[in-house]
Design a protein around this motif. Structure first.
Motif, PDB file in Angstrom:
ATOM      1  N   GLU A  43       8.519  -9.126   3.429  1.00 45.75           N
ATOM      2  CA  GLU A  43       7.532  -8.194   3.949  1.00 45.75           C
ATOM      3  C   GLU A  43       8.074  -6.796   4.209  1.00 45.75           C
ATOM      4  OE1 GLU A  43       5.796  -9.911   7.377  1.00 45.75           O
ATOM      5  OE2 GLU A  43       4.957 -11.644   6.308  1.00 45.75           O
ATOM      6  N   VAL A  44       9.392  -6.627   4.260  1.00 45.72           N
ATOM      7  CA  VAL A  44       9.959  -5.310   4.562  1.00 45.72           C
ATOM      8  C   VAL A  44      10.702  -4.730   3.359  1.00 45.72           C
ATOM      9  CG1 VAL A  44      11.556  -4.042   6.049  1.00 45.72           C
ATOM     10  CG2 VAL A  44      10.099  -5.830   7.015  1.00 45.72           C
ATOM     11  N   TRP A  45      11.736  -5.459   2.951  1.00 50.36           N
ATOM     12  CA  TRP A  45      12.624  -4.871   1.960  1.00 50.36           C
ATOM     13  C   TRP A  45      12.034  -4.854   0.559  1.00 50.36           C
ATOM     14  CZ3 TRP A  45      15.733  -1.963   4.274  1.00 50.36           C
ATOM     15  CH2 TRP A  45      16.287  -2.315   5.531  1.00 50.36           C
ATOM     16  N   LEU A  46      11.317  -5.907   0.164  1.00 46.48           N
ATOM     17  CA  LEU A  46      10.709  -5.888  -1.171  1.00 46.48           C
ATOM     18  C   LEU A  46       9.670  -4.772  -1.301  1.00 46.48           C
ATOM     19  CD1 LEU A  46      10.365  -9.664  -2.086  1.00 46.48           C
ATOM     20  CD2 LEU A  46      11.980  -7.972  -2.976  1.00 46.48           C
ATOM     21  N   PRO A  47       8.751  -4.592  -0.303  1.00 46.49           N
ATOM     22  CA  PRO A  47       7.820  -3.448  -0.421  1.00 46.49           C
ATOM     23  C   PRO A  47       8.555  -2.105  -0.457  1.00 46.49           C
ATOM     24  CG  PRO A  47       6.971  -5.025   1.144  1.00 46.49           C
ATOM     25  CD  PRO A  47       8.347  -5.461   0.800  1.00 46.49           C
ATOM     26  N   LYS A  48       9.575  -1.948   0.381  1.00 47.56           N
ATOM     27  CA  LYS A  48      10.323  -0.698   0.377  1.00 47.56           C
ATOM     28  C   LYS A  48      10.989  -0.453  -0.971  1.00 47.56           C
ATOM     29  CE  LYS A  48      11.512   0.009   5.240  1.00 47.56           C
ATOM     30  NZ  LYS A  48      12.629   0.167   6.202  1.00 47.56           N
ATOM     31  N   LEU A  49      11.606  -1.525  -1.500  1.00 47.41           N
ATOM     32  CA  LEU A  49      12.271  -1.369  -2.794  1.00 47.41           C
ATOM     33  C   LEU A  49      11.258  -1.057  -3.893  1.00 47.41           C
ATOM     34  CD1 LEU A  49      14.942  -4.214  -2.575  1.00 47.41           C
ATOM     35  CD2 LEU A  49      15.348  -1.746  -2.520  1.00 47.41           C
ATOM     36  N   ARG A  50      10.046  -1.635  -3.788  1.00 43.15           N
ATOM     37  CA  ARG A  50       9.007  -1.297  -4.775  1.00 43.15           C
ATOM     38  C   ARG A  50       8.613   0.183  -4.643  1.00 43.15           C
ATOM     39  NH1 ARG A  50       6.521  -6.216  -2.891  1.00 43.15           N
ATOM     40  NH2 ARG A  50       6.969  -7.945  -4.325  1.00 43.15           N
ATOM     41  N   MET A  51       8.483   0.625  -3.370  1.00 39.20           N
ATOM     42  CA  MET A  51       8.154   2.035  -3.138  1.00 39.20           C
ATOM     43  C   MET A  51       9.236   2.942  -3.703  1.00 39.20           C
ATOM     44  SD  MET A  51       6.789   1.860   0.771  1.00 39.20           S
ATOM     45  CE  MET A  51       5.611   0.621   1.289  1.00 39.20           C
ATOM     46  N   LEU A  52      10.483   2.614  -3.445  1.00 37.64           N
ATOM     47  CA  LEU A  52      11.586   3.431  -3.935  1.00 37.64           C
ATOM     48  C   LEU A  52      11.654   3.400  -5.456  1.00 37.64           C
ATOM     49  CD1 LEU A  52      14.397   2.612  -1.332  1.00 37.64           C
ATOM     50  CD2 LEU A  52      13.000   4.685  -1.499  1.00 37.64           C
ATOM     51  N   ALA A  53      11.389   2.194  -6.032  1.00 36.68           N
ATOM     52  CA  ALA A  53      11.394   2.107  -7.493  1.00 36.68           C
ATOM     53  C   ALA A  53      10.279   2.972  -8.094  1.00 36.68           C
ATOM     54  CB  ALA A  53      11.232   0.651  -7.918  1.00 36.68           C
ATOM     55  N   ALA A  54       9.083   2.874  -7.482  1.00 36.17           N
ATOM     56  CA  ALA A  54       7.977   3.712  -7.958  1.00 36.17           C
ATOM     57  C   ALA A  54       8.299   5.193  -7.778  1.00 36.17           C
ATOM     58  CB  ALA A  54       6.694   3.351  -7.193  1.00 36.17           C
ATOM     59  N   LEU A  55       8.898   5.521  -6.604  1.00 35.32           N
ATOM     60  CA  LEU A  55       9.266   6.896  -6.326  1.00 35.32           C
ATOM     61  C   LEU A  55      10.300   7.389  -7.349  1.00 35.32           C
ATOM     62  CD1 LEU A  55       8.796   9.212  -4.336  1.00 35.32           C
ATOM     63  CD2 LEU A  55      10.668   8.317  -2.939  1.00 35.32           C
ATOM     64  N   ASN A  56      11.249   6.540  -7.690  1.00 35.94           N
ATOM     65  CA  ASN A  56      12.281   6.892  -8.659  1.00 35.94           C
ATOM     66  C   ASN A  56      11.667   7.091 -10.044  1.00 35.94           C
ATOM     67  OD1 ASN A  56      15.224   7.207  -9.238  1.00 35.94           O
ATOM     68  ND2 ASN A  56      14.792   5.456 -10.595  1.00 35.94           N
ATOM     69  N   ASP A  57      10.709   6.216 -10.411  1.00 37.26           N
ATOM     70  CA  ASP A  57      10.028   6.344 -11.711  1.00 37.26           C
ATOM     71  C   ASP A  57       9.220   7.647 -11.755  1.00 37.26           C
ATOM     72  OD1 ASP A  57      11.089   3.968 -12.529  1.00 37.26           O
ATOM     73  OD2 ASP A  57       9.290   2.773 -12.057  1.00 37.26           O
ATOM     74  N   HIS A  58       8.478   7.918 -10.682  1.00 40.72           N
ATOM     75  CA  HIS A  58       7.658   9.129 -10.646  1.00 40.72           C
ATOM     76  C   HIS A  58       8.549  10.370 -10.674  1.00 40.72           C
ATOM     77  CE1 HIS A  58       4.242   6.635  -8.675  1.00 40.72           C
ATOM     78  NE2 HIS A  58       4.207   6.586 -10.024  1.00 40.72           N
ATOM     79  N   LEU A  59       9.680  10.290  -9.968  1.00 40.75           N
ATOM     80  CA  LEU A  59      10.586  11.434  -9.955  1.00 40.75           C
ATOM     81  C   LEU A  59      11.152  11.674 -11.360  1.00 40.75           C
ATOM     82  CD1 LEU A  59      11.778  13.455  -7.931  1.00 40.75           C
ATOM     83  CD2 LEU A  59      13.749  11.945  -7.690  1.00 40.75           C
TER      84      LEU A  59
END
Length: 508
Positions: A43-59
């Motif tokens: 509930e914490v780290w997987l959503p965060k890692l998904r957010m960071l992965a999406a953020l990295n892709d968008h960047l």
């Protein structure tokens, strides 16, 4: 305190309910301990890692779109890339806002600082990229590319590196939570193994306790009943002290055993009494028939020959008749004394008396009654008086002297010796008579028993029995040493003080 088996079984049943319930609670706690780190990962780290992965892709997409914008050859192509960059910038802003919310829920200062540094670096890169895009139409393409690969590249690299570091930190934290979950899972698995072993051990222990406290005692009591049924009554009943139904059963069995023992003892006494009665009838029949036969024979001779007999012959016959009558009277009196002894022997008066004086009085009287016999008394001084009942003691010594005189030759001497032996007084009466056969010595204290070599002499078989009983009343004892055809020595032992009698009692 009485504890029933019903209550014990109820407690055992409650224990079997309580133990699984307790184990269930422990198991739920263990599962919760496993679930907490797993839930944190989920509930914490997987959503965060998904957010960071999406953020990295968008960047990355934003950076590519920026390059395409600068490489565009006309305004239409630039407009398309500008719209794409605006959309990616919005998505990046949304990703930053989502991560910020998730970050605020965790309240991790170090992570918040790292994320703020990334946001600042992203804002700096975005500002540089926006300025470059606004200058791109008026700049030479070669200059625009140079700016894209230098200043702009450095700003992007800083933001990308900060994002990679934040991602790596979150991955490391997620892996730590995963490792914690695995460790807790391993610990929980071990706990469940221990719990299972404990439950099995408790079950085995419960079975052992039931076997030890219920099954085995019942089997033992059944064995005791079986042995009692086989008339093995000289045994101890186990579990009498228990305060439950098994203890009650054991006490009931013990009462039954005692009653069976009492009944067996009564039957034994009845058999002994029956044997004694048979012996008495046989003895009385022989002892009475002999003088009666003599009386009848002498009376018939007097009846037939009275007119032919001289006064001296008549006097002789009359004397023989009187001797037979005396013999008959002696038998009757002996039996009467035995009966009186059984009824009146509880009347005992123990008082202190000088033993030498008592013995001299008794022997003096016996000498007067037997003037033709030699009776020798040897009495050493005694340090103190002896507690005795004069009448009973007189009866004991008289019986011993009577036997010694009766079963020894007139020419022999009967000896009486008395001396102190420590805390005891010893009185020995010794004759040189017929003695007692060795095979019959064990029965000589039995009432109405007479040795096989003594049946030619008048007697009832109660003398030594009475002496033995009198010694027991005086807390003393009687011992017999006899040699066939050589003589018999009967030794009486009396305590010189009440303390000796109390502590030692009669010897075996």
């Amino acid at each position: 305190m009485f504890t029933s088996l019903r209550s014990k079984f109820a407690l055992l049943f409650l224990a079997f309910i309580a133990v699984p319930a307790l184990l269930g609670v422990i198991g739920m706690g263990a599962l919760r301990a496993v679930n907490d780190p797993a839930q944190e990962v989920r509930e914490v780290w997987l959503p965060k890692l998904r957010m960071l992965a999406a953020l990295n892709d968008h960047l990355s997409d934003f950076r590519l779109a920026e390059g395409d914008f600068l490489a565009a050859t006309d305004d239409e192509e630039r407009a398309v890339q500008a719209v794409l960059m605006a959309r990616l910038g919005g998505e990046i802003a949304g990703n930053i806002a989502q991560y910020r919310v998730a970050q605020l829920e965790e309240s991790d200062a170090k992570e918040a600082l790292a994320f703020d540094q990334f946001v600042i670096a992203w804002a700096a890169y975005r500002e540089i990229a926006t300025r470059l895009m606004s200058q791109a139409p008026s700049l030479d393409r070669q200059v625009a590319r140079q700016l894209y690969r230098t200043e702009n590249q450095q700003a992007y690299a800083r933001a990308s590196d900060l994002l990679d570091a934040l991602t790596a930190a979150d991955i490391e934290a997620a892996e730590a939570s995963r490792d914690q979950a695995n460790s807790v899972y391993d610990d929980t698995s071990m706990r469940f193994v221990v719990i299972i072993v404990g439950v099995v051990g408790l079950a085995v222990l419960a079975m052992a306790m039931v076997n030890r406290t219920i099954s085995s005692p019942l089997i033992q009591l059944v064995g005791v009943l079986t042995r009692i049924a086989r008339r093995e009554i000289d045994l101890a009943v186990p579990h009498i002290g228990r305060r439950d139904e098994i203890g009650a059963i054991a006490r009931a069995i013990n009462v039954f055993r005692e009653q069976a023992a009492a009944l067996d003892e009564t039957l034994h006494r009845e058999r002994d009494l029956l044997n004694q009665q048979r012996n008495f009838i046989t003895m009385a029949s022989h002892e009475i028939r002999t003088p009666l036969t003599g009386i009848d024979g002498h009376a018939r001779r007097l009846e037939r020959q009275a007119d032919q007999m001289s006064p001296a012959d008549i006097a002789e016959r009359a004397g023989r008749i009187r001797a037979a009558v005396r013999r008959l009277t002696e038998v009757v009196e002996s039996v009467t004394r035995a009966a009186q002894w059984e009824q009146e022997r509880t009347e005992v008066h123990l008082e202190s008396h000088p033993l030498g004086v008592v013995l001299r009085d008794i022997i003096g009287r016996v000498r007067d009654e037997n003037p033709h016999r030699a009776i020798l008394l040897t009495c050493a001084p005694f340090p103190q008086p002896v507690r005795l009942d004069p009448a009973l003691f007189d009866q004991a010594i008289s019986n011993l002297l009577g036997n010694a005189l009766k079963y020894s030759d007139r020419a022999t001497t009967v000896s009486v010796t008395a001396h102190s032996d420590g805390e005891w007084a010893r009185i020995a009466v010794e004759d040189q008579g017929i003695g007692i056969p060795e095979a019959e010595r064990a029965q000589i204290r039995t009432r109405f028993f007479r040795a096989s070599n003594a049946r030619a002499t008048v007697g009832s078989g109660v003398g030594l029995y009475i002496v033995d009983q009198i010694m027991a009343i005086h807390h003393g004892d009687m011992s017999i040493d006899s040699r066939l055809n050589e003589g018999t020595r009967v030794t009486l032992r009396l305590p010189l003080s009440p303390t000796t009698a109390l502590l030692e009692g009669p010897s075996p």
